[in-house]
Scaffold this motif. Structure first.
Motif, short mmCIF file in Angstrom:
data_model
loop_
_atom_site.label_atom_id
_atom_site.label_comp_id
_atom_site.label_asym_id
_atom_site.label_seq_id
_atom_site.Cartn_x
_atom_site.Cartn_y
_atom_site.Cartn_z
N LYS A 3 183.13 43.86 16.40
CA LYS A 3 183.91 44.67 17.33
C LYS A 3 183.35 44.57 18.74
O LYS A 3 184.10 44.45 19.71
CB LYS A 3 183.89 46.14 16.88
CG LYS A 3 185.08 46.60 16.10
CD LYS A 3 184.87 48.03 15.66
CE LYS A 3 185.84 48.92 16.35
NZ LYS A 3 185.78 50.30 15.83
N LEU A 4 182.05 44.61 18.85
CA LEU A 4 181.39 44.53 20.14
C LEU A 4 181.60 43.15 20.77
O LEU A 4 181.87 43.05 21.97
CB LEU A 4 179.89 44.81 19.98
CG LEU A 4 179.09 45.08 21.23
CD1 LEU A 4 179.69 46.23 22.03
CD2 LEU A 4 177.65 45.40 20.87
N LYS A 5 181.50 42.11 19.96
CA LYS A 5 181.72 40.77 20.48
C LYS A 5 183.15 40.62 20.99
O LYS A 5 183.37 40.03 22.05
CB LYS A 5 181.43 39.72 19.39
CG LYS A 5 179.95 39.56 19.15
CD LYS A 5 179.50 38.47 18.21
CE LYS A 5 180.44 37.78 17.34
NZ LYS A 5 179.78 36.88 16.36
N LYS A 6 184.10 41.17 20.26
CA LYS A 6 185.50 41.07 20.68
C LYS A 6 185.74 41.89 21.95
O LYS A 6 186.40 41.44 22.89
CB LYS A 6 186.40 41.57 19.56
CG LYS A 6 187.86 41.41 19.84
CD LYS A 6 188.70 41.84 18.66
CE LYS A 6 190.18 41.69 19.01
NZ LYS A 6 191.03 42.15 17.93
N ARG A 7 185.18 43.09 22.00
CA ARG A 7 185.37 43.97 23.16
C ARG A 7 184.78 43.37 24.43
O ARG A 7 185.35 43.47 25.50
CB ARG A 7 184.72 45.32 22.87
CG ARG A 7 184.86 46.31 23.99
CD ARG A 7 184.27 47.64 23.60
NE ARG A 7 184.38 48.58 24.69
CZ ARG A 7 183.76 49.71 24.74
NH1 ARG A 7 182.97 50.07 23.75
NH2 ARG A 7 183.91 50.50 25.76
N TRP A 8 183.62 42.76 24.31
CA TRP A 8 182.94 42.19 25.47
C TRP A 8 183.32 40.74 25.73
O TRP A 8 182.89 40.16 26.71
CB TRP A 8 181.42 42.29 25.29
CG TRP A 8 180.87 43.66 25.53
CD1 TRP A 8 181.52 44.75 26.01
CD2 TRP A 8 179.52 44.08 25.32
NE1 TRP A 8 180.67 45.82 26.10
CE2 TRP A 8 179.44 45.43 25.69
CE3 TRP A 8 178.39 43.44 24.85
CZ2 TRP A 8 178.26 46.16 25.61
CZ3 TRP A 8 177.21 44.16 24.77
CH2 TRP A 8 177.15 45.51 25.14
N GLY A 9 184.09 40.14 24.83
CA GLY A 9 184.49 38.75 25.00
C GLY A 9 183.33 37.79 24.81
O GLY A 9 183.19 36.82 25.54
N ILE A 10 182.52 38.06 23.81
CA ILE A 10 181.33 37.27 23.53
C ILE A 10 181.56 36.47 22.26
O ILE A 10 182.18 36.95 21.33
CB ILE A 10 180.11 38.20 23.36
CG1 ILE A 10 179.85 38.95 24.65
CG2 ILE A 10 178.89 37.43 22.94
CD1 ILE A 10 178.87 40.07 24.49
N GLU A 11 181.01 35.26 22.24
CA GLU A 11 181.23 34.41 21.07
C GLU A 11 180.09 34.38 20.07
O GLU A 11 180.31 34.16 18.89
CB GLU A 11 181.52 32.98 21.53
CG GLU A 11 182.92 32.83 22.11
CD GLU A 11 182.88 32.31 23.52
OE1 GLU A 11 181.96 31.55 23.84
OE2 GLU A 11 183.78 32.68 24.30
N SER A 12 178.85 34.60 20.52
CA SER A 12 177.74 34.42 19.59
C SER A 12 176.85 35.66 19.49
O SER A 12 176.79 36.46 20.42
CB SER A 12 176.88 33.23 20.02
OG SER A 12 176.17 33.53 21.21
N ASN A 13 176.17 35.76 18.37
CA ASN A 13 175.21 36.85 18.19
C ASN A 13 174.02 36.68 19.13
O ASN A 13 173.44 37.66 19.58
CB ASN A 13 174.72 36.89 16.74
CG ASN A 13 175.78 37.39 15.80
OD1 ASN A 13 176.72 38.07 16.20
ND2 ASN A 13 175.66 37.03 14.54
N PHE A 14 173.66 35.43 19.43
CA PHE A 14 172.57 35.17 20.36
C PHE A 14 172.88 35.77 21.74
O PHE A 14 172.00 36.35 22.37
CB PHE A 14 172.32 33.66 20.48
CG PHE A 14 171.26 33.32 21.49
CD1 PHE A 14 169.92 33.53 21.18
CD2 PHE A 14 171.60 32.81 22.72
CE1 PHE A 14 168.93 33.23 22.11
CE2 PHE A 14 170.63 32.50 23.65
CZ PHE A 14 169.29 32.72 23.35
N GLN A 15 174.11 35.64 22.16
CA GLN A 15 174.52 36.19 23.46
C GLN A 15 174.38 37.71 23.46
O GLN A 15 173.96 38.30 24.45
CB GLN A 15 175.94 35.76 23.78
CG GLN A 15 176.33 35.97 25.22
CD GLN A 15 177.71 35.42 25.54
OE1 GLN A 15 178.43 34.96 24.65
NE2 GLN A 15 178.09 35.48 26.80
#
Length: 100
Positions: A3-15
């Protein structure tokens, strides 16, 4: 985490890990730098009441944090994320005119 990755527009867990590190480092540095900034403008904990000194010092942390957030974001290779984050946050606080 997804959910956080989608909300922030992030692709990887590393990011996400890098972003959390930037938030942590920025907060710690801003709090640490507030003491010399308070000294620079003449705020002295010994001469002022705690009721005056601490709110002013906390207010000093805010602009220091804003600058450091973008700086550390750049340093860790996440400038675009933190620049967008900064603009969004300041617009919500009614300071969006700074970016026009």
């Amino acid at each position: 985490m997804e959910k956080l990755k989608k909300r922030w527009g992030i692709e990887s867990n590393f990011q996400i890990v890098v972003i959390f590190i930037v938030f942590g480092v920025t907060g710690s540095c801003a709090a640490k730098l507030a003491a010399p900034a308070a000294d620079l403008i003449g705020l002295d904990k010994e001469q002022l009441s705690g009721w005056i000194y601490w709110p002013i010092r906390i207010l000093l942390i805010f602009p220091i944090y804003q600058v450091l957030l973008v700086f550390f974001g750049w340093l860790f290779g996440q400038f675009q994320f933190f620049w967008n984050f900064e603009k969004k946050m300041l617009k919500r606080m009614g300071l969006g005119f700074l970016f026009n």
